[in-house]
Design a protein around this motif. Sequence first.
Motif, PDB file in Angstrom:
ATOM      1  N   PHE A 249       0.845  -1.182   0.000  1.00 24.81           N
ATOM      2  CA  PHE A 249       0.000   0.000   0.000  1.00 24.81           C
ATOM      3  C   PHE A 249       0.882   1.234   0.000  1.00 24.81           C
ATOM      4  O   PHE A 249       2.064   1.182   0.358  1.00 24.81           O
ATOM      5  CB  PHE A 249      -0.943   0.003   1.210  1.00 24.81           C
ATOM      6  N   THR A 250       0.308   2.363  -0.399  1.00 24.68           N
ATOM      7  CA  THR A 250       1.043   3.623  -0.516  1.00 24.68           C
ATOM      8  C   THR A 250       0.339   4.705   0.295  1.00 24.68           C
ATOM      9  O   THR A 250      -0.867   4.915   0.139  1.00 24.68           O
ATOM     10  CB  THR A 250       1.143   4.069  -1.984  1.00 24.68           C
ATOM     11  N   ILE A 251       1.108   5.374   1.146  1.00 18.51           N
ATOM     12  CA  ILE A 251       0.613   6.530   1.909  1.00 18.51           C
ATOM     13  C   ILE A 251       0.946   7.779   1.107  1.00 18.51           C
ATOM     14  O   ILE A 251       2.125   8.077   0.870  1.00 18.51           O
ATOM     15  CB  ILE A 251       1.259   6.607   3.297  1.00 18.51           C
ATOM     16  N   PRO A 252      -0.042   8.550   0.631  1.00 17.40           N
ATOM     17  CA  PRO A 252       0.263   9.748  -0.164  1.00 17.40           C
ATOM     18  C   PRO A 252       0.838  10.848   0.701  1.00 17.40           C
ATOM     19  O   PRO A 252       0.583  10.928   1.907  1.00 17.40           O
ATOM     20  CB  PRO A 252      -1.108  10.143  -0.742  1.00 17.40           C
ATOM     21  N   ALA A 253       1.646  11.712   0.059  1.00 20.09           N
ATOM     22  CA  ALA A 253       2.230  12.859   0.757  1.00 20.09           C
ATOM     23  C   ALA A 253       1.136  13.880   1.045  1.00 20.09           C
ATOM     24  O   ALA A 253       0.192  14.036   0.277  1.00 20.09           O
ATOM     25  CB  ALA A 253       3.341  13.485  -0.086  1.00 20.09           C
ATOM     26  N   PRO A 254       1.217  14.586   2.186  1.00 20.79           N
ATOM     27  CA  PRO A 254       0.200  15.597   2.498  1.00 20.79           C
ATOM     28  C   PRO A 254       0.269  16.741   1.505  1.00 20.79           C
ATOM     29  O   PRO A 254       1.323  17.029   0.939  1.00 20.79           O
ATOM     30  CB  PRO A 254       0.587  16.056   3.909  1.00 20.79           C
ATOM     31  N   PRO A 255      -0.853  17.417   1.260  1.00 17.80           N
ATOM     32  CA  PRO A 255      -0.840  18.549   0.320  1.00 17.80           C
ATOM     33  C   PRO A 255       0.056  19.658   0.823  1.00 17.80           C
ATOM     34  O   PRO A 255       0.182  19.886   2.020  1.00 17.80           O
ATOM     35  CB  PRO A 255      -2.310  18.989   0.262  1.00 17.80           C
ATOM     36  N   GLY A 256       0.710  20.431  -0.139  1.00 16.33           N
ATOM     37  CA  GLY A 256       1.634  21.498   0.215  1.00 16.33           C
ATOM     38  C   GLY A 256       0.941  22.674   0.859  1.00 16.33           C
ATOM     39  O   GLY A 256      -0.268  22.869   0.742  1.00 16.33           O
ATOM     40  N   GLY A 257       1.726  23.527   1.573  1.00 16.79           N
ATOM     41  CA  GLY A 257       1.177  24.700   2.239  1.00 16.79           C
ATOM     42  C   GLY A 257       0.802  25.786   1.255  1.00 16.79           C
ATOM     43  O   GLY A 257       0.970  25.673   0.049  1.00 16.79           O
ATOM     44  N   ALA A 258       0.242  26.860   1.761  1.00 16.76           N
ATOM     45  CA  ALA A 258      -0.181  27.966   0.916  1.00 16.76           C
ATOM     46  C   ALA A 258       1.015  28.603   0.234  1.00 16.76           C
ATOM     47  O   ALA A 258       2.110  28.686   0.786  1.00 16.76           O
ATOM     48  CB  ALA A 258      -0.913  29.011   1.746  1.00 16.76           C
TER      49      ALA A 258
END
Length: 463
Positions: A249-258
């Motif tokens: 399984f793959t854990i996606p990277a969190p979305p980038g900041g503003a």
Amino acid sequence: MSGGLLVVLLVLPGAAAWAGGSGDGALRMTVTVDGRSDSAERPPAVRVGAQVVKRYLLENLGEAQVYGVRVVDPGVPGGAVRCPRQRLAALGELECVARFRALPGVRLATARARGDVPSLDVLSSATARSGYVGVAGGLTLTERVSVGGGRAAVTYTVANRGNQVLHAVRVEDTALPLGPGAVDCGGRAGTVPLLPPGASVRCTATVLRPPGTHRSTGLATGSDRVPTLDAGGAPVPAPTLTARSSAAFTIPAPPGGAGVGGGSGGNGASGGSVRGGVAGVGGVGGGSGVAGVPGTSGGAGVAGAAGGAGTGAGAAGAGTAGAGTGAGGAPGAPAVPGAPAAVPGGVPQAVPPNAPPSVPRAAPTPVPPTPARTAGSVPAAPSQGVPETVPGIGDRQQQQQQQQQDQQRQQRQRAEAVPDDEGFLGRLRRRAREAHEFGVVAMLLLLLIPAAVAAALLGSRVK
């Protein structure tokens, strides 16, 4: 008396040897399964896949020889029972053997042995029932992974595909860092006490992992606790049953900041403001150069909020200084290259009166003129007295060029704007750069004043 004894002697041997004859009762068969002779009443347990050995002991109770002995057993896969190719002598014994792999379930069958007695033209036969119980401990494990919020939820499904009850089935993961009690099996920490044949249980675990690809490796262990026999009849303890599973399984990277915002708009405002004193310096070109110097005092226009207001104040101060300085804010500033000339008197050019009615007359767009620059000085803001316009019919390209020129001019004004905290030395250097036009005049004054003094002294001596 002697006759009776002869009859008795003839009958008694017939009870054991069938009076020298043969028949169905003359052949007897005994079957053993893995050394057990009572397999019909108590079939031995044999692990599925292990070897089973059946031995068929044939006894000829008659006085006639039996030929072509053969055994057929439905409990043997394919009926493969091997018998020696020899005759079964009178009152003799013969053994046939069958070897095969155990199958699951209860395997009881009736075997039949047959042989021919050619001398009497009869068929001798015998039957015997035997079998075993095939023990199948079928433990299986599957898993499924769902990802969300940086966590992985793993669902393990353990099932019993065998024919015996499984005891103390334990579920764990050898790849994920799960702590004690992290696997929940129906309210129990990673253990299923009893798992009947055909039943299944779900176990769940949740783990927090960093972004990236990971692997889960499930492991289930248990036992049916059923001892079995080997081919020689020796007891074999129940083995530990094992089942494995795996899933990636793959854990996606969190979305980038503003994103970083654009630059401050204050730069544009500061670039638009121009010191009024700088506009006064531009008047040096007229009349007496020395008289134009006081025009710099008009720099009080810096206090104005807008750049245009400060420029106007500087022009006004320059005008009071003398005739020469008044030309600094004259409306004769050169027009922007490529723009149409404005009508004298500040009236913008309009659409020709003979234009067809269907052509709309667009309102003229005022364009600020390019201010005149002196070497080393900040360009003066455009004069507000004479607006210059660009015709609004078919001149889109000229308007774009004019806008680009305005933007470039504003950038130059920002770059050359005088900072408020430049200090005394900086102000002197800037004044020196701005006043380099006075170099020629100063040189002339340095040459003419001593000459005039010398001429005055000579004249006074001659008198």
